[in-house]
Design a protein around this motif. Structure first.
Motif, PDB file in Angstrom:
ATOM      1  N   GLY A 121      17.008  27.866  38.567  1.00 20.46           N
ATOM      2  CA  GLY A 121      15.683  27.065  38.744  1.00 20.46           C
ATOM      3  C   GLY A 121      16.398  26.302  39.640  1.00 20.46           C
ATOM      4  O   GLY A 121      16.900  26.180  41.119  1.00 20.46           O
ATOM      5  N   SER A 122      15.480  24.835  40.320  1.00 28.91           N
ATOM      6  CA  SER A 122      16.107  24.352  41.541  1.00 28.91           C
ATOM      7  C   SER A 122      17.296  24.295  41.869  1.00 28.91           C
ATOM      8  O   SER A 122      18.099  23.322  41.187  1.00 28.91           O
ATOM      9  CB  SER A 122      14.685  23.044  41.407  1.00 28.91           C
ATOM     10  OG  SER A 122      15.507  22.426  41.949  1.00 28.91           O
ATOM     11  N   HIS A 136      17.697  21.583  43.348  1.00 28.69           N
ATOM     12  CA  HIS A 136      17.939  20.354  42.575  1.00 28.69           C
ATOM     13  C   HIS A 136      17.631  19.703  40.949  1.00 28.69           C
ATOM     14  O   HIS A 136      17.875  18.205  41.280  1.00 28.69           O
ATOM     15  CB  HIS A 136      16.363  19.480  44.103  1.00 28.69           C
ATOM     16  CG  HIS A 136      16.774  19.776  45.016  1.00 28.69           C
ATOM     17  ND1 HIS A 136      17.329  19.363  46.528  1.00 28.69           N
ATOM     18  CD2 HIS A 136      16.145  20.670  46.295  1.00 28.69           C
ATOM     19  CE1 HIS A 136      17.394  20.005  47.660  1.00 28.69           C
ATOM     20  NE2 HIS A 136      15.863  21.197  46.933  1.00 28.69           N
ATOM     21  N   ALA A 137      17.764  20.454  40.550  1.00 29.32           N
ATOM     22  CA  ALA A 137      17.652  20.042  38.911  1.00 29.32           C
ATOM     23  C   ALA A 137      18.762  19.995  38.056  1.00 29.32           C
ATOM     24  O   ALA A 137      19.471  21.040  38.562  1.00 29.32           O
ATOM     25  CB  ALA A 137      16.752  20.888  38.444  1.00 29.32           C
ATOM     26  N   SER A 194      19.785  22.286  36.495  1.00 30.23           N
ATOM     27  CA  SER A 194      20.230  23.304  36.987  1.00 30.23           C
ATOM     28  C   SER A 194      21.861  24.492  37.141  1.00 30.23           C
ATOM     29  O   SER A 194      21.867  25.264  37.777  1.00 30.23           O
ATOM     30  CB  SER A 194      19.334  24.343  37.970  1.00 30.23           C
ATOM     31  OG  SER A 194      17.467  24.005  37.829  1.00 30.23           O
ATOM     32  N   GLY A 223       7.215  28.939  37.120  1.00 29.74           N
ATOM     33  CA  GLY A 223       7.228  28.889  38.654  1.00 29.74           C
ATOM     34  C   GLY A 223       5.980  30.360  39.130  1.00 29.74           C
ATOM     35  O   GLY A 223       5.740  30.190  39.826  1.00 29.74           O
ATOM     36  N   TYR A 267      11.023  20.429  37.717  1.00 30.36           N
ATOM     37  CA  TYR A 267      11.625  20.992  39.285  1.00 30.36           C
ATOM     38  C   TYR A 267      10.347  22.168  39.560  1.00 30.36           C
ATOM     39  O   TYR A 267      11.380  23.466  40.314  1.00 30.36           O
ATOM     40  CB  TYR A 267      12.371  20.892  38.947  1.00 30.36           C
ATOM     41  CG  TYR A 267      13.060  19.838  38.898  1.00 30.36           C
ATOM     42  CD1 TYR A 267      13.529  18.623  40.622  1.00 30.36           C
ATOM     43  CD2 TYR A 267      13.540  18.973  37.707  1.00 30.36           C
ATOM     44  CE1 TYR A 267      14.255  17.768  40.391  1.00 30.36           C
ATOM     45  CE2 TYR A 267      14.132  17.666  37.872  1.00 30.36           C
ATOM     46  CZ  TYR A 267      14.609  17.009  38.609  1.00 30.36           C
ATOM     47  OH  TYR A 267      15.047  15.928  39.363  1.00 30.36           O
ATOM     48  N   ASP A 268       9.939  22.609  38.589  1.00 24.26           N
ATOM     49  CA  ASP A 268       8.889  24.271  38.577  1.00 24.26           C
ATOM     50  C   ASP A 268       8.001  23.803  38.895  1.00 24.26           C
ATOM     51  O   ASP A 268       6.829  22.991  38.691  1.00 24.26           O
ATOM     52  CB  ASP A 268       9.570  25.110  38.030  1.00 24.26           C
ATOM     53  CG  ASP A 268      10.881  25.668  37.769  1.00 24.26           C
ATOM     54  OD1 ASP A 268      11.298  25.798  38.727  1.00 24.26           O
ATOM     55  OD2 ASP A 268      11.381  25.507  36.392  1.00 24.26           O
ATOM     56  N   GLN A 285       3.871  21.229  42.655  1.00 27.93           N
ATOM     57  CA  GLN A 285       4.814  21.371  42.877  1.00 27.93           C
ATOM     58  C   GLN A 285       6.150  19.634  43.364  1.00 27.93           C
ATOM     59  O   GLN A 285       5.735  19.302  44.567  1.00 27.93           O
ATOM     60  CB  GLN A 285       5.896  22.783  43.780  1.00 27.93           C
ATOM     61  CG  GLN A 285       7.040  23.173  43.732  1.00 27.93           C
ATOM     62  CD  GLN A 285       7.470  24.126  44.087  1.00 27.93           C
ATOM     63  OE1 GLN A 285       6.757  24.313  44.431  1.00 27.93           O
ATOM     64  NE2 GLN A 285       8.653  24.817  43.408  1.00 27.93           N
ATOM     65  N   ARG A 330       8.246  17.623  45.984  1.00 28.77           N
ATOM     66  CA  ARG A 330       8.965  17.804  47.129  1.00 28.77           C
ATOM     67  C   ARG A 330      10.151  17.084  47.331  1.00 28.77           C
ATOM     68  O   ARG A 330      10.316  15.691  46.300  1.00 28.77           O
ATOM     69  CB  ARG A 330       8.129  16.689  48.145  1.00 28.77           C
ATOM     70  CG  ARG A 330       6.913  17.618  48.367  1.00 28.77           C
ATOM     71  CD  ARG A 330       6.259  17.014  49.744  1.00 28.77           C
ATOM     72  NE  ARG A 330       5.164  17.525  50.617  1.00 28.77           N
ATOM     73  CZ  ARG A 330       4.910  18.534  51.418  1.00 28.77           C
ATOM     74  NH1 ARG A 330       6.379  18.320  52.109  1.00 28.77           N
ATOM     75  NH2 ARG A 330       3.676  19.188  51.647  1.00 28.77           N
ATOM     76  N   TYR A 368      10.297  21.934  45.857  1.00 32.03           N
ATOM     77  CA  TYR A 368      11.898  22.265  45.430  1.00 32.03           C
ATOM     78  C   TYR A 368      10.740  24.069  44.901  1.00 32.03           C
ATOM     79  O   TYR A 368      10.466  23.927  44.616  1.00 32.03           O
ATOM     80  CB  TYR A 368      11.227  20.498  43.715  1.00 32.03           C
ATOM     81  CG  TYR A 368      12.485  19.839  43.912  1.00 32.03           C
ATOM     82  CD1 TYR A 368      13.646  19.822  43.599  1.00 32.03           C
ATOM     83  CD2 TYR A 368      11.657  18.882  44.463  1.00 32.03           C
ATOM     84  CE1 TYR A 368      13.824  19.063  43.379  1.00 32.03           C
ATOM     85  CE2 TYR A 368      12.203  18.131  44.580  1.00 32.03           C
ATOM     86  CZ  TYR A 368      13.306  17.995  43.637  1.00 32.03           C
ATOM     87  OH  TYR A 368      14.377  16.375  44.302  1.00 32.03           O
ATOM     88  N   GLY A 369      11.729  24.656  44.175  1.00 31.08           N
ATOM     89  CA  GLY A 369      11.187  25.779  43.383  1.00 31.08           C
ATOM     90  C   GLY A 369      12.793  26.877  44.571  1.00 31.08           C
ATOM     91  O   GLY A 369      12.425  27.825  44.466  1.00 31.08           O
TER      92      GLY A 369
END
Length: 410
Positions: free
Chosen positions: A266-267, A269-270, A273, A320, A360-361, A401, A403, A409-410
């Motif tokens: 995943g991201s 930032h998540a 994940s 995503g 986050y996707d 998505q 930011r 993100y992603g």
């Protein structure tokens, strides 16, 4: 059908399973030395004392306590209900894969299809506080794998577990088979709001637990539940997980039992994940679609084939990477055309709801409407304001998505 066992034999199994102070390991040693439970219980205190501490041997040589006797009769009463079965270590239907965990339960209470425990299965687990996108992933992967003939195993918890069961059930009567392993008795569904889901699973799959009726699901029982989830399965797919998570315990146990572990990335930032990324760094297989799992498991043994009537299975992919539906031609009334302070905007319940749905996707507007339960005009208005404030960005394919500090993100 299970082999016929007398009520006395069933009560003896229940006695060993319910007796205070007699753990699973000691009970198995006793059975190994003396035979079936009714033989062991009839052996007398001197014989039992050769295999157990003296006080415990004396305890077993006496009739069961009132509390144990009540528990035995409660279980026997439950077994008279339609669809309820008791499987013991001596039953041919006992899933042999549980011996891999090193600490198999003496008995299993099952409501539903007992034969399902012999079917090749894959566990799908993850965070209770899952994102909408994570739940979508769990449903899609579970549905695809169920359509391909796999039984989907999970723990009936909130979030990813529930989504995995739902996805398997969506595969239909020919392929929608799922096993829910409980951390309490069959009559103590947890969380209570999953009672309806549990009924569906009992009808189209199986509810399984090592705990007698009346046992509440409590946190200290979850690790035991997790060991059965891992041991029942050929592989474990982790969809979302925090850095410290019960799902990571299930994955670690799966590795100990020689199972394959898969994780969806995943991201960066998540928060949910991080557990999956940690598993991938430690050797878990990164997967993007259901076929990735099947191809890996083909290397270690046969995989089930979809039966007639399963239909064509679509490959689930990460949100995503799903093809976005064109939303560019749509318009909405009441769009905001000016900014307001970000901190005030983010307190708006509609804005918060849309952001939670976005996760986050990338996601298109139709997906956000479905996840949030909001009508199109309100979602579009929220997205416009979020874009004006540089909180989200509209991608070239029409999806949105998040930011953060100018980084998408992603």
């Amino acid at each position: 059908m299970l082999e016929e066992r007398t009520p006395e034999e069933l009560r003896a199994w229940l006695r060993l399973a319910l007796e205070p102070g007699l753990g699973r390991g000691s009970a198995r040693q006793l059975l190994s030395a003396l035979g079936l439970p009714h033989h062991a219980l009839a052996a007398g205190a001197p014989t039992l004392a050769r295999h157990l501490p003296r006080e415990l041997a004396l305890q077993l040589a006496e009739p069961p306590s009132a509390e144990v006797a009540t528990g035995i009769e409660s279980a026997m009463q439950m077994l008279t209900l339609p669809g309820h079965q008791l499987i013991t270590l001596a039953d041919p239907h006992y899933p042999a894969t549980l011996f891999d965990c090193g600490d198999p339960p003496l008995i299993l209470f099952v409501r539903g299809d007992v034969a399902l425990l012999q079917r090749p299965s894959i566990a799908v687990v993850g965070a209770r506080s899952a994102t909408p996108g994570g739940c979508d992933d769990a449903r899609a992967f579970a549905r695809y794998l169920a359509e391909r003939g796999w039984a989907i195993v999970s723990g009936l918890a909130r979030g990813i577990d529930a989504a995995a069961h739902e996805g398997a059930l969506q595969a239909g009567p020919q392929g929608g088979r799922t096993i829910a392993v409980l951390a309490g008795g069959l009559d103590a569904i947890y969380p209570p709001r999953h009672a309806g889901l549990a009924e569906q699973i009992a009808t189209h799959g199986a509810l399984v637990t090592e705990y007698p009726p009346g046992t509440p699901a409590q946190p200290f029982r979850f690790p035991d539940r997790n060991r059965l989830v891992a041991a029942l399965s050929r592989g474990v797919l982790v969809v979302e997980a925090a850095a410290q998570s019960g799902s990571l315990i299930t994955a670690r146990l799966a590795l100990e039992y020689g199972r394959e572990v898969f994780a969806i990335p995943g991201s960066i930032h998540a928060p949910l994940s991080r557990g999956c990324h940690a598993l991938i760094r430690q050797g878990a297989k990164l997967v993007e679609q259901g076929r990735d799992i099947e191809e890996e498991l083909q290397r270690s043994g046969p995989v089930p084939q979809p039966g007639a009537g399963h239909g064509t299975a679509m490959q689930p992919e990460l949100p995503g990477w799903l093809a976005a539906r064109d939303t560019g031609s749509r318009t909405a009334a009441g769009l905001r055309t000016s900014k307001r302070p970000v901190n005030r905007m983010l307190k708006d319940p509609v804005i918060t709801r849309v952001l939670d749905a976005l996760g986050y996707d990338p996601a298109d507007t139709d997906t956000l409407c479905r996840r949030s339960g909001l009508e199109f005009s309100r979602v579009a208005a929220a997205l416009t304001e979020l874009e004006l404030n540089s909180v989200v960005q509209r991608l070239d394919d029409g999806r949105y998505q998040r930011r953060q500090q100018g980084i998408i993100y992603g």
